[in-house]
Structure formats: structure tokens, C-alpha cells
Design an enzyme around this catalytic site. Structure first.
Site, mmCIF file in Angstrom:
data_model
loop_
_atom_site.group_PDB
_atom_site.id
_atom_site.type_symbol
_atom_site.label_atom_id
_atom_site.label_comp_id
_atom_site.label_asym_id
_atom_site.label_seq_id
_atom_site.Cartn_x
_atom_site.Cartn_y
_atom_site.Cartn_z
ATOM 1 N N CYS A 185 0.830 -1.217 0.000
ATOM 2 C CA CYS A 185 0.000 0.000 0.000
ATOM 3 C C CYS A 185 0.858 1.257 0.000
ATOM 4 O O CYS A 185 2.021 1.242 0.378
ATOM 5 C CB CYS A 185 -0.898 0.001 1.231
ATOM 6 S SG CYS A 185 -1.922 -1.467 1.397
ATOM 7 N N ARG A 199 4.511 0.364 -6.717
ATOM 8 C CA ARG A 199 4.489 -0.533 -5.562
ATOM 9 C C ARG A 199 3.432 -1.627 -5.709
ATOM 10 O O ARG A 199 3.460 -2.615 -4.983
ATOM 11 C CB ARG A 199 4.198 0.288 -4.287
ATOM 12 C CG ARG A 199 5.257 1.327 -3.989
ATOM 13 C CD ARG A 199 4.746 2.383 -3.035
ATOM 14 N NE ARG A 199 4.463 1.838 -1.726
ATOM 15 C CZ ARG A 199 5.305 1.843 -0.711
ATOM 16 N NH1 ARG A 199 6.521 2.327 -0.872
ATOM 17 N NH2 ARG A 199 4.969 1.356 0.461
ATOM 18 N N TRP A 238 -3.306 -2.313 -1.449
ATOM 19 C CA TRP A 238 -3.023 -3.667 -1.896
ATOM 20 C C TRP A 238 -3.633 -4.563 -0.827
ATOM 21 O O TRP A 238 -3.139 -4.649 0.283
ATOM 22 C CB TRP A 238 -1.515 -3.871 -2.019
ATOM 23 C CG TRP A 238 -1.117 -5.133 -2.700
ATOM 24 C CD1 TRP A 238 -1.213 -5.425 -4.029
ATOM 25 C CD2 TRP A 238 -0.536 -6.286 -2.091
ATOM 26 N NE1 TRP A 238 -0.734 -6.686 -4.274
ATOM 27 C CE2 TRP A 238 -0.310 -7.236 -3.107
ATOM 28 C CE3 TRP A 238 -0.180 -6.613 -0.779
ATOM 29 C CZ2 TRP A 238 0.249 -8.490 -2.860
ATOM 30 C CZ3 TRP A 238 0.373 -7.859 -0.531
ATOM 31 C CH2 TRP A 238 0.580 -8.770 -1.562
ATOM 32 N N ASN A 283 -1.189 1.791 6.277
ATOM 33 C CA ASN A 283 -0.369 0.711 5.734
ATOM 34 C C ASN A 283 -0.001 -0.230 6.863
ATOM 35 O O ASN A 283 0.274 0.224 7.981
ATOM 36 C CB ASN A 283 0.929 1.249 5.121
ATOM 37 C CG ASN A 283 0.705 1.970 3.821
ATOM 38 O OD1 ASN A 283 -0.400 1.998 3.286
ATOM 39 N ND2 ASN A 283 1.757 2.571 3.297
ATOM 40 N N GLY A 284 0.029 -1.538 6.597
ATOM 41 C CA GLY A 284 0.394 -2.493 7.628
ATOM 42 C C GLY A 284 -0.768 -3.393 7.988
ATOM 43 O O GLY A 284 -1.770 -3.473 7.273
ATOM 44 N N GLU A 295 15.811 -24.525 -7.589
ATOM 45 C CA GLU A 295 15.471 -23.104 -7.603
ATOM 46 C C GLU A 295 16.661 -22.252 -8.037
ATOM 47 O O GLU A 295 16.509 -21.282 -8.783
ATOM 48 C CB GLU A 295 14.977 -22.666 -6.219
ATOM 49 C CG GLU A 295 14.675 -21.193 -6.068
ATOM 50 C CD GLU A 295 13.582 -20.675 -6.991
ATOM 51 O OE1 GLU A 295 13.444 -19.446 -7.115
ATOM 52 O OE2 GLU A 295 12.850 -21.497 -7.605
ATOM 53 N N LYS A 337 16.583 -19.759 -11.300
ATOM 54 C CA LYS A 337 16.865 -18.326 -11.259
ATOM 55 C C LYS A 337 17.899 -17.943 -12.309
ATOM 56 O O LYS A 337 17.787 -16.926 -12.989
ATOM 57 C CB LYS A 337 17.355 -17.917 -9.861
ATOM 58 C CG LYS A 337 16.266 -17.779 -8.845
ATOM 59 C CD LYS A 337 15.349 -16.608 -9.174
ATOM 60 C CE LYS A 337 13.972 -16.811 -8.591
ATOM 61 N NZ LYS A 337 13.137 -17.782 -9.296
ATOM 62 N N GLU A 360 16.325 -18.085 -15.777
ATOM 63 C CA GLU A 360 15.321 -17.047 -16.008
ATOM 64 C C GLU A 360 15.937 -15.709 -16.388
ATOM 65 O O GLU A 360 15.436 -15.026 -17.280
ATOM 66 C CB GLU A 360 14.456 -16.861 -14.754
ATOM 67 C CG GLU A 360 13.439 -17.949 -14.513
ATOM 68 C CD GLU A 360 12.623 -17.675 -13.259
ATOM 69 O OE1 GLU A 360 11.390 -17.812 -13.309
ATOM 70 O OE2 GLU A 360 13.219 -17.328 -12.216
ATOM 71 N N HIS A 384 24.420 -40.523 -12.650
ATOM 72 C CA HIS A 384 23.554 -41.206 -13.602
ATOM 73 C C HIS A 384 23.277 -40.346 -14.841
ATOM 74 O O HIS A 384 22.136 -40.241 -15.287
ATOM 75 C CB HIS A 384 22.243 -41.614 -12.923
ATOM 76 C CG HIS A 384 22.452 -42.556 -11.774
ATOM 77 N ND1 HIS A 384 22.650 -43.900 -11.945
ATOM 78 C CD2 HIS A 384 22.508 -42.324 -10.441
ATOM 79 C CE1 HIS A 384 22.817 -44.469 -10.765
ATOM 80 N NE2 HIS A 384 22.744 -43.534 -9.840
ATOM 81 N N LYS A 398 5.116 -11.954 -15.106
ATOM 82 C CA LYS A 398 5.034 -12.060 -13.649
ATOM 83 C C LYS A 398 3.909 -12.975 -13.215
ATOM 84 O O LYS A 398 4.053 -13.765 -12.302
ATOM 85 C CB LYS A 398 4.829 -10.664 -13.033
ATOM 86 C CG LYS A 398 4.902 -10.666 -11.506
ATOM 87 C CD LYS A 398 6.273 -11.099 -11.036
ATOM 88 C CE LYS A 398 6.329 -11.286 -9.530
ATOM 89 N NZ LYS A 398 7.569 -11.949 -9.121
#
Length: 606
Positions: free
Chosen positions: A2, A27, A81, A107-108, A479, A483, A486, A502, A601
Site C-alpha cells: 500500500c 508498488r 493492496w 499501511n500495515g 530453484e 533463477k 530465467e 547417472h 510475472k
């Protein structure tokens, strides 16, 4: 995440507020709103969706009434948000008290809002939204007796959780701001002042900035501002002159959003944990009957699939319940068997991943109990799942997910401990304590960024990478490889370290970097044996380890040391250097890290 923006002065306020919100768009948000005063009453305007919709409505409904003709204009604005309540105009900020005299943007997360709401309702307060934030407006109303500052000061000690607040009253020409765990800054102008959650919103108006500290309250008028601590003592605050450009401000001084988000992980993980561990107990509002869970099935895609694999280790170890992990894209095409007693979990940062949604629909059609782990509140998976856990990681702008991945692992860990707790099994206090200090351990890893950058520079021209790990750290290898693929476009593969013999061992030569996730745990000696095999074939070894000894020092070309942690926690810690390594390699190659080619995204197509 937010955004807050507020203004007090004699300029035309509507364009100012809208422009401030536009500077906060990066944001991420799902709705926006403003509150303005004409000296007699407060007028609130909110819109779901883009700020352009709010701007059109304001131009049509408010512009003529607020053209700067009044002696004093003040107002507050917000981009939301969603965290509590779906994205709509009712749940959007600003929120008003019963009389429409007090307006609040927040916010929060107010963790104890439900308790406060019940108490206020008993006193006759009427709530219109499903948010946690609205309780602030009603608490200030409860304490208001002609002095807004005093009413806010009485309210703040009752709030548990995190907040950045801007509050106005129709009869007082001032803005009250307060913060605890959520940033706020004051912008100092001539005959006008600003308040915002982000410097970027006011940079085109003033370069003089005052940072509001933790547990501090500010009273802002057009001519001055004063700041007090939680005990009411006035604080001397330095005025900072800002020389950065707007793009630097939005990225917090980081070159890319991805790097910023990697460095935001201590805060993001802390937000996922916040309020969920108290007095050695897990606090989740889930209507789960663990004794009826016979099997857990997790489906997801990409990075979220890797967190699911880690979740399998954690859930089985802590709860004793068998766990299966499926690619969401494959799940419904094999006519999966769903039985009574199955808990079906979907994981998605955006909550809109098409394949994951299709898997969720398949599971629901067969009668499964469903639970979604998502970052975006109000997303389709959040709405469609019977149960849910929000990450509260904040908006993630970089296409390659970083902080959401760490928070997904934390959420799965919390879920595992919650199920264990509800099964009347005792929780290990050491694990709970270790969970709470993860943010500090992540900071330790991040402090080595410059050293990792040096390694990246030496390896940036490599054509291939292999990542190897064992046990719970095998998904970390997957992962790390993802990364690198990507964002650097370097071919990379993740494997269980034992499987290297193997097939992949045929690829090893003096040009092949091999990244080992090698914590000193029960698999350590086996990992060293795998390193010997790579060394014998002249491969380049990069070791991620929590204890550097003679053996690993002799075998490794590069060592990145991470803090010691338990087996379950180690994947979170071990992933951070791999994110940094991928980022710096891509940056050295001159690639637009935030927008890697061919990727989106939120993958909303199958």
C-alpha cells in the site's frame, strides 16, 4: 504494498493528491482513494482498479469544489493492496468514523483488529468494511474530545501489529501521522508540507525530507511539523536533502527491483511470521481438523513448485502425514485420485496462475478440502480456496520471484507446525525460536553480497551450470538453477547430488561450474564424495556451506558461507546466495533483470 500520500497547504489539492498516488503506482495496488476537506466537511472518493479511474471521477465530481479557493486545503490519499477484505470501494481507504468527521489511511496489519472491533461494536460503532484498518478511525472517534493529536496518542498503544497512519479531522487544519513497522516520511515545503510512505511521491515537490522513526507521531500543518515519541516527548529530527532521481527512489537506491526484493527478504519474512507465533504457539485462523487429514497434495508451478517440494519435507517430518507434490500443469490430465481426508494445497505468488487454478478446480470437483497459499489478497485462488494463508510479502515487481519464495517456505513451515499443534503434538521451542530469527540470518547472508558479486564476475561467461543438493536442499538446487536460467539465459540444471553419476557427470570438464548446496548435516560426507567426483574431472566448484573445514576448502574453488540453521530452516538461508549469484551474473551480462525475455510475472494462460 500500500501507499500513503498527504498534503496540507493552499494549492489545488486534487491534482496534488492524484499525482502523489501515481508516483506510488510501481508498488502495486488494487484500488485507490482520496479524502479532502473544504473547511466544513470531509469528502471521500474511492475507486477499484487503476488510479486513472479515480482521477476521472475526481475531475468530474470534486475538481470545481476544490480549486484552491479555500484558505486551507488538506487531504490524504491511499493506494491499497488488499490484506483484509477483497479489493472494492468499500474496503478501500480512506476509512471514516461513524460521524464522517475523521478519516484514516493505513499501511500495515492491525493484528488485534477483531478484538477491538467487537469492543467498539458493543459501544455502538458501526463498521462498513471488512478491513482491519477501519478500527483505527473508530478508536480515534472514541477518544476524540476536540484534540486530534491526543485522540491518536490514546489510540496507538491499543494497536498490535504494524502501521503507517495518516489521520485528519474535518475541524482541524492538520494531518497526524504515526508509524510502527511501516515507513513514513515528511516532506517540508514553503507554506505547505507533505507526508508519504515513499519519498518518490513528493520528490517533484520538495527535496527536504524528515524520516519518521519507529513509534513516533507527527503533527503536520502548512507552516511546520512536530514529532513526538511514544511517551509524548518532542524529538529533534534532522532534515535530509535528497539528491537522487525518481527512478532511484522507487527502487530504493537499488539498480533493479529484483535486487531490491532480494534485500527486502528480512522484512518480507518478518511480515509472513508477524502475529503467527505467540507464546510458543502457532496462531492461524484455519478451520482444519488434523485428525481427519490422511494425505496432503500440493500443486503449483515454477518457483512455487520448488517451495512445495521443500514443504513436503517439512510437513511429513513435523506432522507424520504423507505429502504428494504435483506440477499443477500436469495434475488434472492424469485423472488424479482424490479421497476423503485429502487436504489439497495450491501455492501461487499472484494467485492467478492458470494451471494452478485449473488444478484447484479439479480438486474441488472431486470433493477435496482446499487451502491456498498466495501473496495477492483477493486473487482468484484466494477467493476459490476454502482455506487460505497470505504471505504479506509485499508486491513483487521483478519477474523472477525471490522474496515470495522465501515467504512460501515460511508459510508452509507455519502450516506444518499448526497441524502438529492441532494434533496435540508438542512443538519444539528451539524450532519456533529459530523461525523468529530467520530475518537476522538472511541479513547475514545479504552482508556478503559484494563477495558473491566477485564470484559472479568470474563466472559470467560460463555457458552451463549444474546445481546439486541432497534432501531438503535438493529443491534449493532446482530453484538456484531456475533463477540463473530465467534472468541470465545461461543453461542450468538442478539435480539431486547422488543422481549426478547417472548422466550429468558426462558434462563435467574444466569449463563447467557446479554449485553445491552443502550444509554440514547428515548428508555432508556424501556431498563431499560428490565434490571429489567433480574435482577429479576438473569441474569448477562453488560451495554453499554453513561450516568451512579443511575438506571443503581443498575441494572448492569458491565458498559462500551461510549461518548455521536446522535442516528445515536451511533451504531459506541457502537460497539467498543463489539469488544473488544469478542476479549479479545477469547484470554483468547487461540483461534487463526485471524483465527477462519471454516471461511474465503472472502466468494467466495454460
Amino acid at each position: 504494498m500500500c501507499g500513503i500520500f498527504g498534503y496540507i497547504g493552499n494549492k489545488n489539492i486534487i491534482p496534488l493528491l492524484v499525482d502523489g498516488l501515481k508516483k506510488l503506482e510501481y508498488r502495486g495496488y488494487d484500488s485507490a482513494g482520496i479524502c479532502v476537506s473544504d473547511g466544513k466537511k470531509l469528502t471521500v472518493l474511492k475507486r477499484k482498479g487503476k488510479i486513472e479511474e479515480l482521477e476521472k471521477a475526481a475531475r468530474f465530481n470534486l475538481a470545481s469544489a476544490f480549486s484552491g479557493k479555500t484558505k486551507m486545503n488538506f487531504g490524504i490519499a491511499h493506494t491499497r493492496w488488499a490484506t483484509h477484505g477483497e479489493p472494492n470501494e468499500t474496503n478501500s481507504h480512506p476509512h471514516l468514523d461513524c460521524k464522517g468527521e475523521i478519516a484514516v489511511v493505513h499501511n500495515g496489519i492491525i493484528e488485534n483488529y477483531q478484538t477491538l472491533k467487537v469492543l467498539l461494536q458493543k459501544e455502538g460503532h458501526k463498521f462498513v468494511s471488512r478491513t482491519d484498518s477501519e478500527v483505527v478511525a473508530h478508536l480515534v472517534e472514541k477518544f476524540y474530545d476536540g484534540d486530534l493529536e491526543k485522540a491518536v496518542a490514546k489510540t496507538l498503544p491499543l494497536l498490535e501489529g504494524a502501521y503507517g497512519l495518516a489521520i485528519v479531522h474535518k475541524n482541524e487544519n492538520k494531518i497526524i501521522a504515526a508509524r510502527k513497522g511501516s515507513p513514513l516520511v515528511i516532506g517540508a515545503g514553503k507554506g505547505e508540507n507533505f507526508v508519504s510512505s515513499d519519498i518518490s511521491a513528493m520528490l517533484n515537490r520538495t527535496r527536504k525530507i524528515i524520516y519518521l522513526g519507529e513509534n513516533e507521531l507527527a503533527v503536520i500543518t502548512d507552516k511546520n511539523w512536530t514529532i513526538k515519541n511514544i511517551n509524548g516527548k518532542s524529538m529533534d529530527k534532522k532534515i535530509h536533502s535528497i539528491n537522487w532521481d525518481l527512478e532511484e527512489i522507487e527502487k530504493g537506491g537499488f539498480k533493479h527491483f529484483m535486487l531490491k526484493e532480494i534485500f527486502q527478504q528480512p522484512e518480507a519474512v518478518n511480515n509472513t511470521l508477524r502475529g503467527r507465533i505467540r507464546k510458543n504457539k502457532i496462531r492461524l485462523t484455519l478451520n482444519i481438523k488434523p485428525e481427519k487429514i490422511k494425505r496432503i497434495i500440493i500443486t503449483s508451478c515454477g518457483t512455487s513448485w520448488h517451495s512445495a517440494l521443500i514443504g513436503k519435507f517439512v510437513l511429513e517430518r513435523e506432522t507424520g502425514i504423507p505429502v504428494e507434490v504435483d506440477y499443477a500443469s500436469e495434475f488434472r490430465y492424469r485423472d488424479p485420485i482424490i479421497k476423503k481426508g485429502d487436504l489439497f494445497i495450491t501455492i501461487s505468488q499472484s494467485g492467478e496462475t492458470a494451471d494452478t487454478l485449473a488444478a484447484l478446480a479439479e480438486a474441488k470437483s472431486k470433493g477435496a478440502e482446499t487451502l491456498g497459499i498466495v501473496n495477492v489478497v483477493g486473487s482468484t485462488i484466494a477467493r476459490e480456496s476454502g482455506l487460505g494463508i497470505y504471505l504479506h510479502a509485499g508486491s513483487e515487481i521483478g519477474v523472477a520471484s525471490t522474496k515470495a519464495f522465501s515467504c512460501q517456505i515460511v508459510a508452509l513451515f507455519i502450516l506444518a507446525l499448526y497441524i502438529k499443534q492441532e494434533k496435540k503434538m508438542s512443538l519444539d521451542k528451539k524450532i519456533l525460536e529459530e523461525l523468529e530469527i530467520i530475518p537476522e540470518k538472511i541479513k547475514e547472508v545479504l552482508s556478503q553480497a559484494d563477495e558473491i558479486k566477485k564470484i559472479a564476475r568470474k563466472l559470467k561467461d560460463s555457458k552451463n551450470f549444474i546445481y546439486l543438493g541432497r534432501g531438503v536442499n535438493f529443491p534449493v538446487a532446482l530453484e538456484g538453477a531456475l533463477k540463473l536460467k530465467e534472468i541470465s539465459y545461461i543453461h542450468a540444471e538442478g539435480y539431486p547430488a547422488a543422481e549426478m553419476k547417472h548422466g550429468p557427470i558426462a558434462l563435467i570438464d574444466e569449463n563447467m561450474p557446479v554449485v553445491f548446496i552443502s550444509p554440514k548435516d547428515k548428508t555432508y560426507e556424501k556431498i563431499l564424495s560428490n565434490m571429489e567426483e567433480i574435482k577429479a574431472r576438473k569441474g569448477i566448484i562453488i560451495a554453499i556451506t554453513n561450516e568451512e573445514d579443511d575438506k571443503i576448502s581443498k575441494l572448492s574453488d569458491f565458498i559462500i558461507k551461510v549461518p548455521k540453521s536446522s535442516d528445515n530452516i536451511s533451504p531459506i538461508i541457502n537460497t539467498i546466495p543463489l539469488q544473488l549469484l544469478a542476479y549479479y551474473i545477469a547484470d554483468y551480462k547487461g540483461i534487463d533483470v526485471d524483465k527477462p525475455r519471454n516471461l511474465a510475472k503472472s502466468v494467466t494462460v495454460e
